[in-house]
Write a protein that holds these residues in place. Structure first.
Motif, PDB file in Angstrom:
ATOM      1  N   UNK A  49       0.839  -1.197   0.000  1.00 22.19           N
ATOM      2  CA  UNK A  49       0.000   0.000   0.000  1.00 22.19           C
ATOM      3  C   UNK A  49       0.876   1.250   0.000  1.00 22.19           C
ATOM      4  N   UNK A  50       0.694   2.128  -0.994  1.00 21.88           N
ATOM      5  CA  UNK A  50       1.520   3.333  -1.044  1.00 21.88           C
ATOM      6  C   UNK A  50       0.690   4.609  -1.080  1.00 21.88           C
ATOM      7  N   UNK A  51      -0.626   4.491  -0.877  1.00 26.25           N
ATOM      8  CA  UNK A  51      -1.467   5.688  -0.885  1.00 26.25           C
ATOM      9  C   UNK A  51      -1.484   6.349  -2.252  1.00 26.25           C
ATOM     10  N   UNK A  52      -1.258   7.672  -2.245  1.00 26.60           N
ATOM     11  CA  UNK A  52      -1.356   8.410  -3.503  1.00 26.60           C
ATOM     12  C   UNK A  52      -0.026   8.506  -4.246  1.00 26.60           C
ATOM     13  N   UNK A  53       0.963   7.710  -3.775  1.00 24.15           N
ATOM     14  CA  UNK A  53       2.308   7.786  -4.350  1.00 24.15           C
ATOM     15  C   UNK A  53       2.312   7.600  -5.878  1.00 24.15           C
ATOM     16  N   UNK A  54       1.525   6.632  -6.376  1.00 25.33           N
ATOM     17  CA  UNK A  54       1.480   6.390  -7.824  1.00 25.33           C
ATOM     18  C   UNK A  54       1.060   7.646  -8.577  1.00 25.33           C
ATOM     19  N   UNK A  55       0.067   8.337  -8.013  1.00 28.21           N
ATOM     20  CA  UNK A  55      -0.423   9.539  -8.690  1.00 28.21           C
ATOM     21  C   UNK A  55       0.634  10.634  -8.668  1.00 28.21           C
ATOM     22  N   UNK A  56       1.326  10.734  -7.537  1.00 26.57           N
ATOM     23  CA  UNK A  56       2.376  11.745  -7.412  1.00 26.57           C
ATOM     24  C   UNK A  56       3.482  11.479  -8.446  1.00 26.57           C
ATOM     25  N   UNK A  57       3.932  10.228  -8.493  1.00 25.56           N
ATOM     26  CA  UNK A  57       4.984   9.882  -9.458  1.00 25.56           C
ATOM     27  C   UNK A  57       4.525  10.172 -10.884  1.00 25.56           C
ATOM     28  N   UNK A  58       3.301   9.748 -11.181  1.00 28.08           N
ATOM     29  CA  UNK A  58       2.783   9.897 -12.537  1.00 28.08           C
ATOM     30  C   UNK A  58       2.739  11.366 -12.949  1.00 28.08           C
TER      31      UNK A  58
END
Lengths: 296, 287
Positions: A49-58
């Motif tokens: 679980x990484x929270x919103x990390x994917x969105x931040x990276x993207x």
């Protein structure tokens, strides 16, 4: 007794559709918003679980995403004026009873009925460097110096695919606009003609205002179509999306992330962003085209 | 006199406008049709002739290209797969979709609005939003890379549109007939099957046509769900042929394959052209 009978009927009639739809459609769609919160690689339980990390990276650290999005916007930016200008011109001509109107309409719509894959393969040969239709046409009319490998050149690859997309979908918009125009009572045009209106004036002051709702719909379809583009680009550039991502779009990137790199969480985050962008763009265009509907 | 002269001037003006318009319409028709005629002409050439004579029709048609595409390039097998997947999917979509649409249109019950809205709002979601979760789900259920998984996905993804179209149709039907049937002792199902379904035929045809084009031409879901050569549908087969033939350069065979893909589409289009144009715009105009 009769009432219970009816309840059982309703349940029996609805159950197969509801169950299939819930499990294989609604559930995956809803789950996307959840999976996007994980770093998830491969089919194993390797899931964190990484929270919103994917969105931040993207959004902040992924230049390919921005490149892909900008290509989708190029698609939209070229298609929109062409579809509005050519589409409206052709549908207006067809609506004013030119010779052979129904035949033209049938011909123009046909590409829209073919598989996107077949269209892509056909056009990859129109653009073929050695024997393609386009280069041999240029040769035939003495413009050989402009012949090139259209899909291999970074500067021409994306516009070349946009042209195919327009060739493929324009007929749909013509049929849509035409249907709207045919529902406008002819008495409006007769009145305009009596007042001495030119074709341009009756188009501008009768057709456009009365067609506004259909135009809105056409714009929304176009936004959805251009932001969702996948098969055409993927097949026409053989899945590599051209030299140095020159034709990468959001969904070809998503496909590669998910199914060649098994980067499921990140790919799904991209899916969510693409969905929100489509919604946002659709709402913005509705807003921009807001105008009192003309009743007739 | 003045009026009459104005009339003939108008006529002349009309013709002067019409000629360039016709020219533009014909030019556009050529742009649409010519690549397809070229495709047919090239599909009958040898690779050598494609290079030396890309434009004109060939004098020695290579019918062998079609046989090679069908057998050696396995377009025949893909065709068979597409027929199976499309026909089974359409059967279940129309069956399951029509009984659900009938229930939603005909009966008043608690939760009807919720179920109806859930189906209709599905048309908003793009395939790619749920594609990874669907892939993971199918893999867990052992439904990847088989007919069953692909057909299930097609049915589930087509229900929104189908129920939208059919609910609209059932709502226009007179239910007095159904009541009469029930009084005569028919069950709800046989009333639906024997009385209401035949009346809803135009709606079934519309939903059927659009599902045919949607599934026969479908690419992304098939690409994700099917991986073995034996199960490829036509779009997968043709896309694969393009990538392989790039190395083998047997172009005539690939073009023959493309012609084979388009033939059923062309036939359905010719037969149902009127319903297709009406269907495309009916929803838009009413909405």
């Amino acid at each position: 007794m009769r009432k219970r009978d009816q309840q059982l009927t309703i349940i029996a009639f609805l159950a197969p559709a509801v169950i299939l739809y819930a499990i294989f459609f609604l559930f995956p769609m809803a789950q996307a918003f959840y999976i996007a919160l994980f770093r998830w690689r491969g089919l194993s339980t390797n899931k964190e679980f990484v929270g919103l990390q994917n969105f931040r990276t993207l959004l902040l650290e992924d230049p390919i995403f921005w490149k892909a999005l900008s290509h989708n916007l190029v698609f939209l930016g070229i298609s929109l004026p062409v579809v509005l200008i050519v589409g409206l011109f052709v549908s207006y001509a067809l609506s004013r009873k030119v010779w052979g109107a129904s035949m033209y309409r049938a011909v123009y719509l046909f590409p829209n009925m073919i598989s996107v894959v077949a269209v892509a393969v056909l056009w990859s040969f129109v653009y073929n460097m050695q024997f393609g239709l386009l280069n041999s046409f240029l040769k035939a009319i003495g413009l050989e110096r402009y012949a090139t490998g259209w899909l291999g050149e970074p500067s021409t690859a994306l516009p070349a695919v946009v042209v195919v997309s327009i060739w493929y979908s324009l007929g749909f918009y013509i049929v849509l606009f035409l249907a709207g125009m045919q529902s406008i009572p002819t008495s409006f045009y007769e009145a305009a003609a009596i007042d001495g209106a030119t074709h341009w004036q009756s188009f501008r002051h009768v057709t456009i205002p009365l067609l506004w709702e259909i135009l809105k719909l056409g714009v929304i379809y176009l936004v959805i179509h251009t932001l969702n583009i996948f098969g055409l680009v993927y097949v026409i550039t053989c899945g590599q999306c051209g030299p140095n991502y020159h034709t990468e779009t959001m969904l070809t990137y998503l496909y590669r992330l998910a199914f060649t790199e098994s980067n499921y969480g990140y790919a799904t985050a991209l899916g969510v962003v693409a969905f929100l962008l489509i919604l946002g763009f659709a709402l913005i265009s509705l807003r921009l085209m807001k105008r009192e509907a003309v009743e007739f | 006199m003045g009026i009459k002269r104005g009339g003939s001037q108008n006529k002349l003006k009309k013709i002067l406008i019409l000629i360039p318009v016709e020219v533009i319409l014909i030019a556009y028709a050529i742009i649409v049709v010519y690549p397809m005629i070229w495709l047919i002409s090239v599909s009958l050439k040898t690779s050598y002739e494609i290079f030396t004579n890309p434009w004109l029709p060939t004098l020695k048609p290579q019918w062998q290209n079609f046989i090679d595409a069908w057998q050696r390039a396995e377009i025949g097998r893909c065709f068979f797969n597409s027929v199976i997947v499309t026909s089974i999917s359409m059967f279940f979509i129309l069956l399951i979709g029509s009984i659900a649409a009938y229930a939603l249109a005909r009966f008043v019950f608690r939760g009807r609005e919720i179920v109806h809205t859930a189906f209709i709002s599905g048309m908003m979601f793009p395939v790619f939003l749920g594609i990874v979760p669907l892939y993971l789900l199918l893999s867990r259920l052992n439904m990847l890379d088989n007919y069953f998984g692909l057909i299930t996905a097609y049915v589930a993804f087509s229900l929104s549109f189908t129920i939208f179209v059919l609910t609209g149709f059932f709502k226009t039907l007179p239910y007095e007939l159904a009541e009469a049937g029930l009084i005569d002792g028919c069950s709800h199902f046989s009333v639906f099957w024997r009385i209401m379904l035949p009346l809803a035929k135009p709606g079934l045809i519309t939903a059927g046509i659009f599902n045919f084009f949607g599934i026969w031409n479908e690419y992304p879901l098939a690409l994700v769900i099917i991986s073995s050569n034996e199960l490829r549908t036509l779009p997968l087969g043709i896309a694969n042929l393009l990538m392989v033939e790039h190395y083998e350069t047997n172009w005539g065979v690939l073009f023959a394959g493309l012609v084979i893909v388009m033939i059923p589409t062309l036939i359905v289009y010719l037969f149902f052209q009127r319903q297709i144009t009406e269907g495309l715009t009916a929803g838009a105009l009413k909405g």
